[in-house]
Design a protein around this motif. Sequence first.
Motif, PDB file in Angstrom:
ATOM      1  N   ALA A 199     -39.056  -5.580  -8.008  1.00  0.00           N
ATOM      2  CA  ALA A 199     -39.011  -5.281  -9.440  1.00  0.00           C
ATOM      3  C   ALA A 199     -39.599  -3.906  -9.723  1.00  0.00           C
ATOM      4  O   ALA A 199     -39.097  -3.168 -10.572  1.00  0.00           O
ATOM      5  CB  ALA A 199     -39.758  -6.353 -10.225  1.00  0.00           C
ATOM      6  N   ALA A 200     -40.651  -3.561  -9.006  1.00  0.00           N
ATOM      7  CA  ALA A 200     -41.245  -2.235  -9.183  1.00  0.00           C
ATOM      8  C   ALA A 200     -40.252  -1.150  -8.781  1.00  0.00           C
ATOM      9  O   ALA A 200     -40.104  -0.139  -9.482  1.00  0.00           O
ATOM     10  CB  ALA A 200     -42.529  -2.122  -8.364  1.00  0.00           C
ATOM     11  N   ASN A 201     -39.546  -1.347  -7.672  1.00  0.00           N
ATOM     12  CA  ASN A 201     -38.549  -0.365  -7.225  1.00  0.00           C
ATOM     13  C   ASN A 201     -37.370  -0.277  -8.188  1.00  0.00           C
ATOM     14  O   ASN A 201     -36.881   0.804  -8.491  1.00  0.00           O
ATOM     15  CB  ASN A 201     -38.055  -0.700  -5.828  1.00  0.00           C
ATOM     16  N   LEU A 202     -36.913  -1.437  -8.652  1.00  0.00           N
ATOM     17  CA  LEU A 202     -35.798  -1.454  -9.590  1.00  0.00           C
ATOM     18  C   LEU A 202     -36.188  -0.773 -10.893  1.00  0.00           C
ATOM     19  O   LEU A 202     -35.441   0.039 -11.432  1.00  0.00           O
ATOM     20  CB  LEU A 202     -35.352  -2.895  -9.848  1.00  0.00           C
ATOM     21  N   TYR A 222     -34.517   2.637 -12.601  1.00  0.00           N
ATOM     22  CA  TYR A 222     -34.050   2.757 -13.979  1.00  0.00           C
ATOM     23  C   TYR A 222     -34.821   3.833 -14.727  1.00  0.00           C
ATOM     24  O   TYR A 222     -34.260   4.581 -15.514  1.00  0.00           O
ATOM     25  CB  TYR A 222     -34.133   1.420 -14.715  1.00  0.00           C
ATOM     26  N   TRP A 223     -36.123   3.912 -14.484  1.00  0.00           N
ATOM     27  CA  TRP A 223     -36.943   4.940 -15.119  1.00  0.00           C
ATOM     28  C   TRP A 223     -36.415   6.332 -14.749  1.00  0.00           C
ATOM     29  O   TRP A 223     -36.312   7.206 -15.598  1.00  0.00           O
ATOM     30  CB  TRP A 223     -38.397   4.772 -14.675  1.00  0.00           C
ATOM     31  N   GLN A 224     -36.083   6.503 -13.474  1.00  0.00           N
ATOM     32  CA  GLN A 224     -35.552   7.791 -13.021  1.00  0.00           C
ATOM     33  C   GLN A 224     -34.223   8.107 -13.723  1.00  0.00           C
ATOM     34  O   GLN A 224     -33.939   9.252 -14.045  1.00  0.00           O
ATOM     35  CB  GLN A 224     -35.326   7.787 -11.498  1.00  0.00           C
ATOM     36  N   ARG A 225     -33.410   7.072 -13.950  1.00  0.00           N
ATOM     37  CA  ARG A 225     -32.117   7.273 -14.596  1.00  0.00           C
ATOM     38  C   ARG A 225     -32.299   7.593 -16.084  1.00  0.00           C
ATOM     39  O   ARG A 225     -31.622   8.448 -16.636  1.00  0.00           O
ATOM     40  CB  ARG A 225     -31.247   6.033 -14.445  1.00  0.00           C
ATOM     41  N   TRP A 226     -33.196   6.849 -16.752  1.00  0.00           N
ATOM     42  CA  TRP A 226     -33.400   7.043 -18.184  1.00  0.00           C
ATOM     43  C   TRP A 226     -34.117   8.353 -18.486  1.00  0.00           C
ATOM     44  O   TRP A 226     -33.897   8.962 -19.510  1.00  0.00           O
ATOM     45  CB  TRP A 226     -34.195   5.891 -18.777  1.00  0.00           C
ATOM     46  N   PHE A 227     -35.028   8.733 -17.610  1.00  0.00           N
ATOM     47  CA  PHE A 227     -35.822   9.945 -17.813  1.00  0.00           C
ATOM     48  C   PHE A 227     -35.713  10.835 -16.578  1.00  0.00           C
ATOM     49  O   PHE A 227     -36.634  10.919 -15.775  1.00  0.00           O
ATOM     50  CB  PHE A 227     -37.298   9.589 -18.075  1.00  0.00           C
ATOM     51  N   PRO A 228     -34.566  11.478 -16.412  1.00  0.00           N
ATOM     52  CA  PRO A 228     -34.392  12.310 -15.212  1.00  0.00           C
ATOM     53  C   PRO A 228     -35.391  13.466 -15.200  1.00  0.00           C
ATOM     54  O   PRO A 228     -35.863  13.903 -16.246  1.00  0.00           O
ATOM     55  CB  PRO A 228     -32.953  12.821 -15.325  1.00  0.00           C
ATOM     56  N   LYS A 229     -35.668  13.945 -13.992  1.00  0.00           N
ATOM     57  CA  LYS A 229     -36.581  15.081 -13.845  1.00  0.00           C
ATOM     58  C   LYS A 229     -35.966  16.300 -14.512  1.00  0.00           C
ATOM     59  O   LYS A 229     -34.761  16.531 -14.421  1.00  0.00           O
ATOM     60  CB  LYS A 229     -36.827  15.388 -12.366  1.00  0.00           C
ATOM     61  N   ARG A 230     -36.812  17.048 -15.163  1.00  0.00           N
ATOM     62  CA  ARG A 230     -36.349  18.294 -15.766  1.00  0.00           C
ATOM     63  C   ARG A 230     -36.277  19.361 -14.695  1.00  0.00           C
ATOM     64  O   ARG A 230     -37.131  19.445 -13.826  1.00  0.00           O
ATOM     65  CB  ARG A 230     -37.324  18.735 -16.849  1.00  0.00           C
ATOM     66  N   LYS A 231     -35.245  20.169 -14.810  1.00  0.00           N
ATOM     67  CA  LYS A 231     -35.131  21.288 -13.874  1.00  0.00           C
ATOM     68  C   LYS A 231     -36.038  22.402 -14.356  1.00  0.00           C
ATOM     69  O   LYS A 231     -36.140  22.673 -15.550  1.00  0.00           O
ATOM     70  CB  LYS A 231     -33.690  21.789 -13.806  1.00  0.00           C
ATOM     71  N   SER A 248     -44.514   4.506 -10.014  1.00  0.00           N
ATOM     72  CA  SER A 248     -44.961   3.423  -9.121  1.00  0.00           C
ATOM     73  C   SER A 248     -46.080   2.613  -9.761  1.00  0.00           C
ATOM     74  O   SER A 248     -46.077   1.383  -9.705  1.00  0.00           O
ATOM     75  CB  SER A 248     -45.452   3.995  -7.787  1.00  0.00           C
ATOM     76  N   VAL A 249     -47.039   3.287 -10.353  1.00  0.00           N
ATOM     77  CA  VAL A 249     -48.175   2.608 -10.979  1.00  0.00           C
ATOM     78  C   VAL A 249     -47.695   1.668 -12.082  1.00  0.00           C
ATOM     79  O   VAL A 249     -48.088   0.503 -12.143  1.00  0.00           O
ATOM     80  CB  VAL A 249     -49.187   3.646 -11.536  1.00  0.00           C
ATOM     81  N   ILE A 250     -46.843   2.181 -12.937  1.00  0.00           N
ATOM     82  CA  ILE A 250     -46.344   1.369 -14.053  1.00  0.00           C
ATOM     83  C   ILE A 250     -45.482   0.221 -13.539  1.00  0.00           C
ATOM     84  O   ILE A 250     -45.634  -0.932 -13.968  1.00  0.00           O
ATOM     85  CB  ILE A 250     -45.567   2.254 -15.052  1.00  0.00           C
ATOM     86  N   GLY A 251     -44.581   0.504 -12.596  1.00  0.00           N
ATOM     87  CA  GLY A 251     -43.692  -0.539 -12.070  1.00  0.00           C
ATOM     88  C   GLY A 251     -44.438  -1.662 -11.381  1.00  0.00           C
ATOM     89  O   GLY A 251     -44.191  -2.843 -11.644  1.00  0.00           O
ATOM     90  N   VAL A 252     -45.363  -1.314 -10.503  1.00  0.00           N
ATOM     91  CA  VAL A 252     -46.127  -2.343  -9.793  1.00  0.00           C
ATOM     92  C   VAL A 252     -47.025  -3.093 -10.770  1.00  0.00           C
ATOM     93  O   VAL A 252     -47.172  -4.320 -10.695  1.00  0.00           O
ATOM     94  CB  VAL A 252     -46.949  -1.725  -8.637  1.00  0.00           C
ATOM     95  N   GLY A 253     -47.609  -2.380 -11.714  1.00  0.00           N
ATOM     96  CA  GLY A 253     -48.474  -3.041 -12.705  1.00  0.00           C
ATOM     97  C   GLY A 253     -47.725  -4.068 -13.530  1.00  0.00           C
ATOM     98  O   GLY A 253     -48.191  -5.198 -13.715  1.00  0.00           O
ATOM     99  N   ILE A 254     -46.543  -3.699 -14.015  1.00  0.00           N
ATOM    100  CA  ILE A 254     -45.756  -4.624 -14.840  1.00  0.00           C
ATOM    101  C   ILE A 254     -45.247  -5.793 -14.007  1.00  0.00           C
ATOM    102  O   ILE A 254     -45.328  -6.952 -14.438  1.00  0.00           O
ATOM    103  CB  ILE A 254     -44.598  -3.873 -15.538  1.00  0.00           C
TER     104      ILE A 254
END
Length: 184
Positions: A152-155, A159-168, A10-16
């Motif tokens: 844009a922050a949400n989008l 994409y960030w979630q898709r490119w860098f999925p959470k590790r199990k 969120s911080v990075i998305g809103v900032g950009i």
Amino acid sequence: MKISRDLWISVIGVGISTLVYSVIMGAFSLWMGSAAFIMASFYFGLGCPTKRLGNIVVSFVMGIVWALLSFALLQNAFIAQLWPSAIMFGLLTSLAIFLQGTIMPFTLVPGWLISWGTTMLIISNVTVTHWGTFLVQLFISMLFGPFFIAGAANLGGAYWQRWFPKRKSAEQALPREDVDEESL
């Protein structure tokens, strides 16, 4: 203190998106940038409900209409006095709530009132010479809030979630005995 991955996204998305928005506003001399930030804050406060964007846009339009109506009424010397103007604002606020509760349930009173207040703040402090251009700029600036800054922050976050999925975690990666793998 551990900062969550979602907070960083969120911080990075809103900032950009805010950086890009600020460059656009500065490059095109759009001086109503604060309207977008106010509306983005409203949208973030609602939890960024994409299904309600139409309702939000209609509410912004109604707020602008309410501001134009109250601004026109305030041009009357009698209504511009303290008590008459307070009564006028009270009646218009009550009417907005009544309309939302009856024939306009698709509107959101908070968006309506925030848009009204933002428009009043701007037109009370600036001399407007070309009302048509002013209203288009104001409306576009308001739409930049939910559609560009928050959108844009949400989008970007998606994409960030898709490119860098959470590790199990190791526990999540192990097969569970109580789950039939064939049924999955």
